[in-house]
Design an enzyme around this catalytic site. Structure first.
Site, PDB file in Angstrom:
ATOM      1  CG  HIS A   6      55.920  52.265  73.258  1.00 44.25           C
ATOM      2  ND1 HIS A   6      56.918  53.074  72.810  1.00 44.25           N
ATOM      3  CD2 HIS A   6      55.751  52.575  74.587  1.00 44.25           C
ATOM      4  CE1 HIS A   6      57.357  53.854  73.796  1.00 44.25           C
ATOM      5  NE2 HIS A   6      56.664  53.566  74.888  1.00 44.25           N
ATOM      6  CE  LYS A  62      53.466  55.386  72.930  1.00 48.38           C
ATOM      7  NZ  LYS A  62      52.637  55.935  73.995  1.00 48.38           N
TER       8      LYS A  62
HETATM    9  N1  LIG Z   1      53.017  59.926  80.633  1.00 45.11           N
HETATM   10  C1  LIG Z   1      53.231  58.641  80.893  1.00 45.11           C
HETATM   11  O1  LIG Z   1      54.050  58.261  81.747  1.00 45.11           O
HETATM   12  C2  LIG Z   1      52.443  57.621  80.117  1.00 45.11           C
HETATM   13  C3  LIG Z   1      52.620  56.244  80.345  1.00 45.11           C
HETATM   14  C4  LIG Z   1      51.822  55.354  79.640  1.00 45.11           C
HETATM   15  C5  LIG Z   1      50.887  55.829  78.744  1.00 45.11           C
HETATM   16  N2  LIG Z   1      50.769  57.179  78.541  1.00 45.11           N
HETATM   17  C6  LIG Z   1      49.757  57.767  77.671  1.00 45.11           C
HETATM   18  O2  LIG Z   1      48.531  57.784  78.398  1.00 45.11           O
HETATM   19  C7  LIG Z   1      47.431  57.636  77.502  1.00 45.11           C
HETATM   20  C8  LIG Z   1      46.580  56.442  77.927  1.00 45.11           C
HETATM   21  O3  LIG Z   1      47.368  55.286  77.873  1.00 45.11           O
HETATM   22  P1  LIG Z   1      46.730  53.857  78.230  1.00 45.11           P
HETATM   23  O4  LIG Z   1      47.824  52.885  77.983  1.00 45.11           O
HETATM   24  O5  LIG Z   1      46.041  53.881  79.539  1.00 45.11           O
HETATM   25  O6  LIG Z   1      45.645  53.743  77.049  1.00 45.11           O
HETATM   26  P2  LIG Z   1      44.273  52.908  77.046  1.00 45.11           P
HETATM   27  O7  LIG Z   1      43.826  52.891  75.624  1.00 45.11           O
HETATM   28  O8  LIG Z   1      44.453  51.608  77.749  1.00 45.11           O
HETATM   29  O9  LIG Z   1      43.275  53.801  77.908  1.00 45.11           O
HETATM   30  C9  LIG Z   1      42.818  55.050  77.517  1.00 45.11           C
HETATM   31  C10 LIG Z   1      41.412  55.202  78.057  1.00 45.11           C
HETATM   32  O10 LIG Z   1      41.002  56.549  77.862  1.00 45.11           O
HETATM   33  C11 LIG Z   1      39.606  56.511  77.599  1.00 45.11           C
HETATM   34  N3  LIG Z   1      39.118  57.753  77.019  1.00 45.11           N
HETATM   35  C12 LIG Z   1      39.025  58.123  75.713  1.00 45.11           C
HETATM   36  N4  LIG Z   1      38.474  59.339  75.618  1.00 45.11           N
HETATM   37  C13 LIG Z   1      38.211  59.754  76.883  1.00 45.11           C
HETATM   38  C14 LIG Z   1      37.626  60.916  77.447  1.00 45.11           C
HETATM   39  N5  LIG Z   1      37.177  61.907  76.680  1.00 45.11           N
HETATM   40  N6  LIG Z   1      37.526  61.016  78.792  1.00 45.11           N
HETATM   41  C15 LIG Z   1      37.953  60.010  79.584  1.00 45.11           C
HETATM   42  N7  LIG Z   1      38.491  58.875  79.107  1.00 45.11           N
HETATM   43  C16 LIG Z   1      38.629  58.747  77.787  1.00 45.11           C
HETATM   44  C17 LIG Z   1      39.427  55.298  76.694  1.00 45.11           C
HETATM   45  O11 LIG Z   1      38.083  54.857  76.709  1.00 45.11           O
HETATM   46  C18 LIG Z   1      40.385  54.294  77.331  1.00 45.11           C
HETATM   47  O12 LIG Z   1      39.742  53.468  78.277  1.00 45.11           O
HETATM   48  C19 LIG Z   1      48.063  57.515  76.120  1.00 45.11           C
HETATM   49  O13 LIG Z   1      48.104  58.790  75.524  1.00 45.11           O
HETATM   50  C20 LIG Z   1      49.473  57.015  76.403  1.00 45.11           C
HETATM   51  O14 LIG Z   1      50.396  57.358  75.391  1.00 45.11           O
HETATM   52  C21 LIG Z   1      51.527  58.069  79.211  1.00 45.11           C
END
Ligand SMILES: NC(=O)c1ccc[n+]([C@@H]2O[C@H](COP(=O)([O-])OP(=O)(O)OC[C@H]3O[C@@H](n4cnc5c(N)ncnc54)[C@H](O)[C@@H]3O)[C@@H](O)[C@H]2O)c1
Length: 263
Positions: free
Chosen positions: A148, A152
């Site tokens: 990844h 991450k």
């Molecule tokens: N389930 C899936 O299919 C899947 C796919 C990709 C990523 N993910 C997961 O999703 C999550 C986010 O991934 P990403 O790549 O978008 O990460 P990212 O770091 O690009 O975005 C996460 C966002 O969440 C925000 N955040 C933090 N605390 C918060 C809160 N209390 N309320 C609202 N927003 C808040 C951050 O400011 C950031 O902008 C991770 O846990 C990742 O592992 C899941």
């Protein structure tokens, strides 16, 4: 919307995004293509902060792709408003019992998955079948790895854990998993499944069955975040009229049953 490809009927929907990072933005851009209204966004790192609960009020479903530390509080806030949830955030699964209580008490629907990609979920089913086939042949060792992007938050990834739990369940000669870069001590009983964090890779998983004479591999390579976004929107349309605690597997199993009569 995304659901039309899978035969699940959808109707116009309003969604709110909790977390407006890489995934939040990918979902927003696909939602715009599909004519789905994004009525609210919440993210402390963007201009869309501190506007709970008005931000969520108009939405049919809230989609949380934020951070493991905040996910339970986010679920609590959305549930208090009676909003159904799709939770894509990973790394919070020790809190599932508490979240189930919140879902039940608020009488909402919640669907979660460490991975909302259809391809990955079907890959996990393939891994289960492959593990069953290879289990009686101990000359084939079983292992794998995941890659990844280097931003991450969790390691191993939630999907890596799902893949490994599936392998353990379907290949009982293996009894535990060694994640990360730790050395294995008992190759007969341990699955080695290291993680690489590099560059911008959206997600790669490979499961390997290796004997002295040959190697069989199955792999799943996400090209971009669109597969996750499509699955998340499919999950949103599925959960909006349901109550209870579900995983993405419930949708996949329903589609397999409806279309092919298999479960
Ligand atoms: N389930 C899936 O299919 C899947 C796919 C990709 C990523 N993910 C997961 O999703 C999550 C986010 O991934 P990403 O790549 O978008 O990460 P990212 O770091 O690009 O975005 C996460 C966002 O969440 C925000 N955040 C933090 N605390 C918060 C809160 N209390 N309320 C609202 N927003 C808040 C951050 O400011 C950031 O902008 C991770 O846990 C990742 O592992 C899941």
């Amino acid at each position: 919307m995304a659901g039309s490809e899978t035969g699940i009927k959808t109707s116009p929907m309003k969604i709110a995004l909790i977390g407006y990072g890489k995934m939040g933005r990918a979902i927003e851009s696909l939602a715009m293509e599909k004519g789905i209204d994004v009525t609210g966004k919440v993210d402390p790192l963007t201009p869309f902060k501190d506007i709970f609960p008005q931000t969520l009020q108009q939405a049919d479903v809230c989609l949380d792709f934020s951070h493991p530390d905040s996910v339970k509080e986010n679920i609590r806030e959305a549930a208090a408003l009676g909003k159904c949830l799709v939770v894509g955030t990973t790394g919070w699964y020790d809190q599932i019992p508490e979240v189930k209580r919140i879902v039940k008490a608020s009488n909402i629907g919640l669907i979660y998955s460490p991975n909302f990609s259809l391809g990955v979920n079907l890959f996990v089913k393939l891994a289960a079948k492959a593990a069953e086939l290879f289990n009686p042949f101990p000359e084939f060792d079983i292992g794998g790895f995941e890659i990844h992007h280097n931003q991450k938050a969790d390691l191993p990834s939630g999907t890596a854990e799902l893949v490994c739990e599936t392998l353990l369940k379907h290949a009982p000669r293996k009894q535990s998993v060694v994640y990360g870069s730790k050395k294995i001590k008992d190759p007969e009983r341990e699955i080695h499944y290291p993680s690489l964090r590099i560059g911008h890779v959206p997600g790669t998983h490979e499961v390997i069955f290796d004997s002295p004479a040959e190697t069989v591999t199955i792999s799943c390579v996400s090209r971009n975040r669109q597969s996750f976004a499509m699955g998340a929107l499919l999950a949103a349309s599925w959960i909006r009229d349901r109550k209870g605690f579900f995983t993405f597997d419930d949708i996949i199993n329903q589609i397999l049953k409806d279309k092919h009569g298999i479960h």
